[in-house]
Design a protein around this motif. Structure first.
Motif, PDB file in Angstrom:
ATOM      1  N   SER A  37     -29.758  74.768 -20.400  1.00  0.00           N
ATOM      2  CA  SER A  37     -28.872  73.778 -19.915  1.00  0.00           C
ATOM      3  C   SER A  37     -27.579  74.634 -18.741  1.00  0.00           C
ATOM      4  O   SER A  37     -26.547  75.335 -19.509  1.00  0.00           O
ATOM      5  CB  SER A  37     -27.824  73.059 -20.207  1.00  0.00           C
ATOM      6  N   LEU A  38     -27.582  74.249 -17.134  1.00  0.00           N
ATOM      7  CA  LEU A  38     -26.724  74.678 -16.683  1.00  0.00           C
ATOM      8  C   LEU A  38     -25.553  73.551 -16.247  1.00  0.00           C
ATOM      9  O   LEU A  38     -26.088  72.523 -16.151  1.00  0.00           O
ATOM     10  CB  LEU A  38     -27.481  75.051 -14.997  1.00  0.00           C
ATOM     11  N   TRP A  39     -24.934  74.380 -15.853  1.00  0.00           N
ATOM     12  CA  TRP A  39     -23.610  73.348 -15.815  1.00  0.00           C
ATOM     13  C   TRP A  39     -22.225  73.535 -15.011  1.00  0.00           C
ATOM     14  O   TRP A  39     -22.444  74.947 -14.741  1.00  0.00           O
ATOM     15  CB  TRP A  39     -22.728  73.096 -17.503  1.00  0.00           C
ATOM     16  N   LEU A  40     -22.116  72.671 -13.906  1.00  0.00           N
ATOM     17  CA  LEU A  40     -21.319  72.926 -12.215  1.00  0.00           C
ATOM     18  C   LEU A  40     -20.455  72.521 -12.972  1.00  0.00           C
ATOM     19  O   LEU A  40     -19.744  71.408 -12.496  1.00  0.00           O
ATOM     20  CB  LEU A  40     -22.492  71.838 -11.449  1.00  0.00           C
ATOM     21  N   THR A  41     -19.240  73.215 -12.579  1.00  0.00           N
ATOM     22  CA  THR A  41     -17.675  73.350 -13.140  1.00  0.00           C
ATOM     23  C   THR A  41     -17.104  74.007 -11.332  1.00  0.00           C
ATOM     24  O   THR A  41     -17.478  75.061 -11.117  1.00  0.00           O
ATOM     25  CB  THR A  41     -17.547  73.599 -14.324  1.00  0.00           C
ATOM     26  N   GLY A  42     -15.515  73.613 -11.799  1.00  0.00           N
ATOM     27  CA  GLY A  42     -15.013  73.920 -10.474  1.00  0.00           C
ATOM     28  C   GLY A  42     -15.758  74.238  -9.541  1.00  0.00           C
ATOM     29  O   GLY A  42     -16.523  73.181  -9.406  1.00  0.00           O
ATOM     30  N   CYS A  80     -20.370  68.760 -14.283  1.00  0.00           N
ATOM     31  CA  CYS A  80     -18.427  67.936 -14.946  1.00  0.00           C
ATOM     32  C   CYS A  80     -18.325  67.048 -14.515  1.00  0.00           C
ATOM     33  O   CYS A  80     -18.182  66.832 -13.538  1.00  0.00           O
ATOM     34  CB  CYS A  80     -17.640  69.339 -15.156  1.00  0.00           C
ATOM     35  N   THR A  81     -18.135  65.962 -15.603  1.00  0.00           N
ATOM     36  CA  THR A  81     -17.138  64.868 -15.576  1.00  0.00           C
ATOM     37  C   THR A  81     -15.822  65.138 -14.536  1.00  0.00           C
ATOM     38  O   THR A  81     -15.812  64.582 -13.722  1.00  0.00           O
ATOM     39  CB  THR A  81     -17.062  64.075 -17.207  1.00  0.00           C
ATOM     40  N   GLN A  82     -15.152  65.846 -15.000  1.00  0.00           N
ATOM     41  CA  GLN A  82     -13.878  66.154 -14.277  1.00  0.00           C
ATOM     42  C   GLN A  82     -13.740  66.711 -12.755  1.00  0.00           C
ATOM     43  O   GLN A  82     -12.677  66.474 -11.902  1.00  0.00           O
ATOM     44  CB  GLN A  82     -12.834  66.905 -15.259  1.00  0.00           C
ATOM     45  N   CYS A  83     -14.664  67.256 -12.524  1.00  0.00           N
ATOM     46  CA  CYS A  83     -15.157  68.844 -11.966  1.00  0.00           C
ATOM     47  C   CYS A  83     -15.540  67.368 -10.367  1.00  0.00           C
ATOM     48  O   CYS A  83     -15.071  67.565  -9.802  1.00  0.00           O
ATOM     49  CB  CYS A  83     -15.735  69.202 -11.771  1.00  0.00           C
ATOM     50  N   ALA A  84     -16.343  66.157 -10.838  1.00  0.00           N
ATOM     51  CA  ALA A  84     -16.767  65.347 -10.088  1.00  0.00           C
ATOM     52  C   ALA A  84     -15.653  64.434  -9.727  1.00  0.00           C
ATOM     53  O   ALA A  84     -16.027  64.353  -8.278  1.00  0.00           O
ATOM     54  CB  ALA A  84     -17.959  64.601 -10.981  1.00  0.00           C
ATOM     55  N   ALA A  85     -15.094  63.733 -10.178  1.00  0.00           N
ATOM     56  CA  ALA A  85     -13.963  62.980 -10.709  1.00  0.00           C
ATOM     57  C   ALA A  85     -13.604  63.266  -9.798  1.00  0.00           C
ATOM     58  O   ALA A  85     -12.541  62.789  -8.407  1.00  0.00           O
ATOM     59  CB  ALA A  85     -13.429  62.751 -11.761  1.00  0.00           C
ATOM     60  N   ARG A  86     -12.550  64.298  -9.211  1.00  0.00           N
ATOM     61  CA  ARG A  86     -11.816  65.455  -8.252  1.00  0.00           C
ATOM     62  C   ARG A  86     -12.287  65.719  -7.477  1.00  0.00           C
ATOM     63  O   ARG A  86     -11.340  65.639  -6.280  1.00  0.00           O
ATOM     64  CB  ARG A  86     -11.364  67.216  -9.190  1.00  0.00           C
ATOM     65  N   ALA A 101     -21.934  64.713 -17.129  1.00  0.00           N
ATOM     66  CA  ALA A 101     -21.177  64.539 -18.644  1.00  0.00           C
ATOM     67  C   ALA A 101     -19.595  65.094 -18.805  1.00  0.00           C
ATOM     68  O   ALA A 101     -19.415  66.935 -17.811  1.00  0.00           O
ATOM     69  CB  ALA A 101     -22.245  65.170 -19.069  1.00  0.00           C
ATOM     70  N   GLY A 102     -19.305  65.307 -19.739  1.00  0.00           N
ATOM     71  CA  GLY A 102     -18.253  65.927 -20.203  1.00  0.00           C
ATOM     72  C   GLY A 102     -18.015  66.941 -21.192  1.00  0.00           C
ATOM     73  O   GLY A 102     -19.676  67.426 -21.916  1.00  0.00           O
ATOM     74  N   ALA A 103     -16.454  67.082 -21.800  1.00  0.00           N
ATOM     75  CA  ALA A 103     -16.532  68.068 -22.612  1.00  0.00           C
ATOM     76  C   ALA A 103     -17.666  67.652 -23.527  1.00  0.00           C
ATOM     77  O   ALA A 103     -18.110  69.125 -24.592  1.00  0.00           O
ATOM     78  CB  ALA A 103     -15.345  68.298 -22.633  1.00  0.00           C
ATOM     79  N   GLN A 104     -17.343  67.167 -23.937  1.00  0.00           N
ATOM     80  CA  GLN A 104     -18.017  66.100 -25.563  1.00  0.00           C
ATOM     81  C   GLN A 104     -19.423  67.202 -26.130  1.00  0.00           C
ATOM     82  O   GLN A 104     -19.940  67.694 -26.669  1.00  0.00           O
ATOM     83  CB  GLN A 104     -17.694  64.952 -26.073  1.00  0.00           C
TER      84      GLN A 104
END
Length: 120
Positions: A37-42, A80-86, A101-104
């Motif tokens: 599972s790869l998470w894209l953040t920042g 990441c939900t917040q990263c996408a929103a920003r 999807a988010g931190a949860q």
């Protein structure tokens, strides 16, 4: 060896070697039969958009679009939900197969039994 590998990549074009390492490790793990599972953040969030990975260049590194394709073929990619929103990125904007999807959800994944988490 863990049965599942969760990788969070925080770097993009701002730190190309670190970024490439995360995608490379994820792709090699998938090719080795590991549940990835790869998470894209920042800054890596931009690679959830079609065509953006093709703009990434790093000498002597595998092409990012190829790595993403191999990860999506047998693993999971999450933005990441917040990263996408920003960045004003919505689900209709991302590459097919990428979820938002988010931190949860991230915490649930990394806390699961027999899971190894890496952050780049």
């Amino acid at each position: 060896m863990s049965k599942k590998l969760v990788i969070k990549v925080t770097a993009g074009t701002d730190a190309p070697e670190r970024c490439s390492q995360a995608f490379t490790v994820a792709a090699v793990a998938v090719a080795s039969g590991v549940d990835v599972s790869l998470w894209l953040t920042g800054e890596s969030a931009w690679f959830a958009l079609p065509g953006r990975a093709a703009e990434f260049e790093l000498p002597h590194a595998a092409p990012l679009p190829d790595l993403i394709d191999s990860i999506l073929a047998a693993g999971r990619v999450t933005l990441c939900t917040q990263c996408a929103a920003r960045r004003d990125i919505s689900e209709k904007d991302v590459i097919e197969g990428v979820r938002i999807a988010g931190a949860q959800v991230f915490v649930q994944e990394v806390m699961a039994e027999e899971t190894q988490a890496l952050v780049y």
